[in-house]
Design a protein around this motif. Structure first.
Motif, short mmCIF file in Angstrom:
data_model
loop_
_atom_site.label_atom_id
_atom_site.label_comp_id
_atom_site.label_asym_id
_atom_site.label_seq_id
_atom_site.Cartn_x
_atom_site.Cartn_y
_atom_site.Cartn_z
N LEU A 118 -99.66 13.92 -12.55
CA LEU A 118 -99.47 12.65 -11.86
C LEU A 118 -100.75 12.05 -11.30
N GLY A 119 -101.86 12.79 -11.35
CA GLY A 119 -103.15 12.24 -10.99
C GLY A 119 -103.30 11.85 -9.54
N SER A 120 -102.67 12.59 -8.63
CA SER A 120 -102.76 12.25 -7.20
C SER A 120 -103.25 13.45 -6.41
N SER A 121 -104.40 13.29 -5.75
CA SER A 121 -104.91 14.38 -4.90
C SER A 121 -104.07 14.53 -3.64
N THR A 483 -87.54 20.99 -3.85
CA THR A 483 -88.90 20.43 -3.80
C THR A 483 -89.56 20.44 -5.18
N PHE A 484 -89.86 21.62 -5.70
CA PHE A 484 -90.60 21.71 -6.95
C PHE A 484 -89.74 21.53 -8.19
N CYS A 485 -88.47 21.92 -8.13
CA CYS A 485 -87.62 21.81 -9.31
C CYS A 485 -87.53 20.37 -9.83
N PRO A 486 -87.22 19.38 -9.00
CA PRO A 486 -87.17 18.00 -9.53
C PRO A 486 -88.51 17.54 -10.11
N VAL A 487 -89.60 17.91 -9.44
CA VAL A 487 -90.93 17.48 -9.90
C VAL A 487 -91.27 18.13 -11.24
N LEU A 488 -90.94 19.40 -11.40
CA LEU A 488 -91.24 20.08 -12.66
C LEU A 488 -90.38 19.56 -13.80
N VAL A 489 -89.08 19.50 -13.59
CA VAL A 489 -88.18 19.07 -14.67
C VAL A 489 -88.48 17.63 -15.09
N LEU A 490 -88.56 16.73 -14.12
CA LEU A 490 -88.81 15.33 -14.45
C LEU A 490 -90.25 15.11 -14.89
N GLY A 491 -91.17 15.89 -14.33
CA GLY A 491 -92.56 15.75 -14.74
C GLY A 491 -92.80 16.17 -16.17
N ILE A 492 -92.00 17.13 -16.65
CA ILE A 492 -92.14 17.61 -18.02
C ILE A 492 -91.36 16.76 -19.01
N TRP A 493 -90.21 16.24 -18.59
CA TRP A 493 -89.30 15.60 -19.55
C TRP A 493 -89.08 14.10 -19.33
N ARG A 495 -91.16 10.58 -18.72
CA ARG A 495 -92.50 9.98 -18.69
C ARG A 495 -92.67 8.97 -17.56
N LYS A 496 -91.58 8.44 -16.96
CA LYS A 496 -91.69 7.39 -15.96
C LYS A 496 -91.83 7.92 -14.53
N LEU A 497 -92.00 9.21 -14.39
CA LEU A 497 -92.20 9.78 -13.06
C LEU A 497 -93.53 9.29 -12.47
N THR A 498 -93.52 8.96 -11.18
CA THR A 498 -94.74 8.55 -10.49
C THR A 498 -95.02 9.51 -9.34
N TRP A 499 -96.25 9.51 -8.88
CA TRP A 499 -96.60 10.42 -7.80
C TRP A 499 -95.90 10.02 -6.50
N VAL A 500 -95.61 8.74 -6.34
CA VAL A 500 -94.89 8.30 -5.14
C VAL A 500 -93.47 8.86 -5.15
N HIS A 557 -92.88 1.89 -10.55
CA HIS A 557 -93.24 2.18 -11.94
C HIS A 557 -94.68 1.81 -12.26
N ARG A 558 -95.29 0.94 -11.45
CA ARG A 558 -96.69 0.58 -11.69
C ARG A 558 -97.65 1.71 -11.34
N ARG A 559 -97.17 2.70 -10.61
CA ARG A 559 -98.02 3.84 -10.24
C ARG A 559 -98.01 4.94 -11.30
N GLN A 560 -97.40 4.69 -12.43
CA GLN A 560 -97.37 5.69 -13.50
C GLN A 560 -98.77 5.93 -14.03
N PRO A 561 -99.21 7.19 -14.18
CA PRO A 561 -100.57 7.47 -14.64
C PRO A 561 -100.83 6.91 -16.04
N ALA A 562 -102.06 6.47 -16.25
CA ALA A 562 -102.41 5.86 -17.54
C ALA A 562 -102.42 6.88 -18.67
N ASP A 563 -102.69 8.16 -18.36
CA ASP A 563 -102.79 9.19 -19.41
C ASP A 563 -101.50 9.98 -19.56
#
Length: 604
Positions: A118-121, A483-493, A495-500, A557-563
């Motif tokens: 997600l590219g967010s420190s 906490t981590f389960c939603p981020v991992l599952v949605l982060g892997i599957w 593409r529209k997940l944002t760091w916010v 959705h505008r916060r979606q990482p470019a890569d």
């Protein structure tokens, strides 16, 4: 007979010392090959699937597995079977959705994965805080159970066992990090399997043959509809206040405070269906064949003990909440996920998970059997609620004398190995995050972090009041699932997940679970007034966390990482295509390794 008297068991002491010495030796031998930060963090990603599966199993089979499952079967019966089912089945979800893509992401810690995806420190810092929190919460019951074990075999305070575990773990982690702990944990899985399987076979054979120490009467069998009874005169020392259910008239001797009044001598509890409060420091002596009073909330009659959900919708909610927590919480546990970073590639990570399920399923057969036997032979534990001691107390009740002490020593050695292996994994995972996200990330920073990760939970474990081990672990699973389960599952599957969205979901889900923990702790000290969903909140907190992540990500959705496309391709592309780029090489590798990574020639 004193059901809680502490006598020095030399066999058990020697067995525990032997485990500690062997653990030291294996850790020392393995630590000689660890010299770089990558060795300490991910064992250079060279751990093959079978050894890693044994290490994952050794790490995962904690105090909740070795002691807590049998204790809950003794107390709750059929309903407790969801714990071993959930602990094992959680790896099915991990294998299907997370294991291989997580390894291909190239991350070396959970916060590193969050930043890579997600590219967010800032989100990485939040993930760091959650990893530390989960690690500390998971370490507390390990240390408290170690204190229970040592205090049961030696006349010493419980904090002695806690200190012993922390010293052994910190020294091993200090010396070799992940590289040393991998070998130690693989060895400890097979040790734990032997330590629980061998006594179970012997005790079951004695029970089937002639009932062990004296034949069982019809009234003491689990098939009897009535409550369990004491098989001999039994003295129980109540260490913490308990409220007992009275199912039939009981004549006993008491020394202390019963029902809010001093009691010294013979006491008769007559009113069936009533409740009696026994204060801490009270000694109760029950005659042979007396009906065992149990703590409020546990099924008293064997007929209820062998049926699910005796209390209707309230228990049904808790059951489904437990299923949510254990099924989804496994994929959010930092000390479990960090092991998959050590596999050479995604295929090995998935194969490791399959082997883990087989090893866990084999192990969990035995504590279930011991819990059922405990209902017959050590019912005095139902009076105090300290059912986590069932595995330790059972051998000497069925096999009195030296043979029972030897069997007890074997189970004690296995329990101590459980504390060491799980605590080692937790300290490694927390140390890795502290050293790379709080400190500069050098080897000496990892070592300082290991010292900190061991001593802070030790102080908390000594101060805080111990609870049932598996119940405490269940709340930790709920926190990981929220906490981590939603981020991992949605982060892997997705593409529209944002760091916010990810950050909002972690804050809301984690905040709800922490609020439930605080309410539960306050309730336990002020009369147990909290409703059941406070103790098992996952059925509420997990869906809410997923929903928050989805809605906030849609709104931002505008916060979606470019890569995003490149990152998802790296996680899902087959291993032979060579898209894996290990982030630990870029940060901690040698100059030659970094040059090879820059050229695109990466050693998998």
């Amino acid at each position: 007979m004193d059901g809680t008297a502490v006598a020095l068991n030399l066999w058990a002491v020697c067995a525990i010392l032997l485990v500690a010495v062997v653990t030291f030796y294996i850790g020392y031998r393995s630590s000689r090959m660890a010299s770089t930060t990558r060795d300490f963090l991910v064992a250079r990603r060279t751990v093959r699937s079978r050894r890693n599966a044994a290490a994952v199993s050794g790490e995962y089979l904690s105090a909740a597995s070795f002691l807590g499952v049998a204790g809950l079967v003794l107390k709750d019966g059929v309903d407790a079977l969801w714990y071993p089912i959930g602990f094992t089945a959680g790896y099915l979800a991990l294998m299907l959705f997370v294991a291989a893509p997580l390894r291909r992401s190239g991350a070396y810690t959970l916060p590193d994965f969050v930043e890579a995806r997600l590219g967010s420190s800032g989100l990485r810092k939040l993930a760091t805080a959650v990893v530390i929190l989960i690690g500390v919460l998971y370490l507390l019951p390990q240390l408290q159970s170690a204190g229970l074990l040592i205090a049961r075999i030696m006349p010493v305070p419980s904090w002695v066992g806690m200190v012993l575990v922390v010293v052994v773990v910190v020294v091993n982690v200090f010396g070799g990090g992940m590289r040393a702990i991998t070998v130690v944990q693989a060895f400890q899985y097979w040790l734990k399997l032997f330590a629980i399987a061998a006594p179970t076979f012997i005790l079951c054979a004695l029970f089937i043959g002639h009932g062990g120490a004296g034949a069982r009467s019809e009234t003491t069998r689990l098939s009897a509809q009535m409550p369990p009874t004491f098989t001999e005169d039994t003295t129980v020392h109540v260490e913490t206040p308990v409220t007992l259910q009275i199912k039939s008239d009981v004549a006993l001797k008491a020394d202390g405070s019963v029902g809010g009044a001093p009691a010294h001598g013979e006491v008769i509890w007559k009113t069936a269906g009533s409740q009696v409060t026994v204060d801490a420091g009270t000694t109760l002596t029950f005659p042979k064949n007396a009906v065992v009073p149990v703590v409020v909330g546990a099924p008293a009659e064997n007929s209820l003990w062998m049926k699910p959900n005796p209390n209707g919708s309230s228990d049904l909610f808790s059951t489904y909440s437990l299923i949510f927590a254990t099924f989804l919480g496994t994929m959010g546990l930092p000390h479990v996920l960090v092991r998959f970073y050590t596999n050479p590639d995604g295929k090995a990570a998935r194969r490791t998970t399959l082997h883990v399920m087989l090893l866990l399923a084999l192990f969990y057969i035995f504590p279930i059997l011991l819990g059922a036997l405990s209902r017959i032979y050590v019912p005095e534990l139902l009076v105090t609620g300290k059912t986590d001691a069932a595995v330790l107390a059972l051998p000497q009740k069925i096999v009195p004398g030296v043979a029972g002490e030897i069997l007890g020593a074997v189970t004690s050695a296995g329990a101590f190995a459980a504390f060491l292996s799980t605590s080692s994994g937790l300290v490694v995972s927390v140390s890795g995050v502290l050293s790379t996200d709080v400190l500069p990330g050098r080897v000496r920073d990892f070592r300082w972090a290991a010292l900190l990760a061991g001593t802070v939970p030790l102080a908390l474990a000594i101060v805080l009041r111990p609870n049932d081990v598996s119940l405490t672990i269940g709340v930790t699973f709920a926190l990981a699932a929220s906490t981590f389960c939603p981020v991992l599952v949605l982060g892997i599957w997705w593409r529209k997940l944002t760091w916010v969205g990810a950050g909002a979901g972690m804050i809301v889900g984690g905040g709800l679970v922490l609020s439930a923990i605080v309410l539960d702790v306050v309730s336990r000290y002020t009369g147990d007034w909290a409703p059941g969903f406070v103790r098992q909140p996952a059925l509420i907190t997990v869906p809410v966390a997923f929903l928050v992540v989805l809605l906030v990500s849609k709104a931002t959705h505008r916060r979606q990482p470019a890569d995003t496309g490149q990152t998802l391709l790296r996680m899902h592309a087959p291993d032979p295509l060579g898209f894996i780029r290990d982030r630990d090489v870029a940060r901690f590798g040698t100059a030659e390794e970094r040059a090879r990574l820059a050229d695109g020639r990466h050693r998998r």
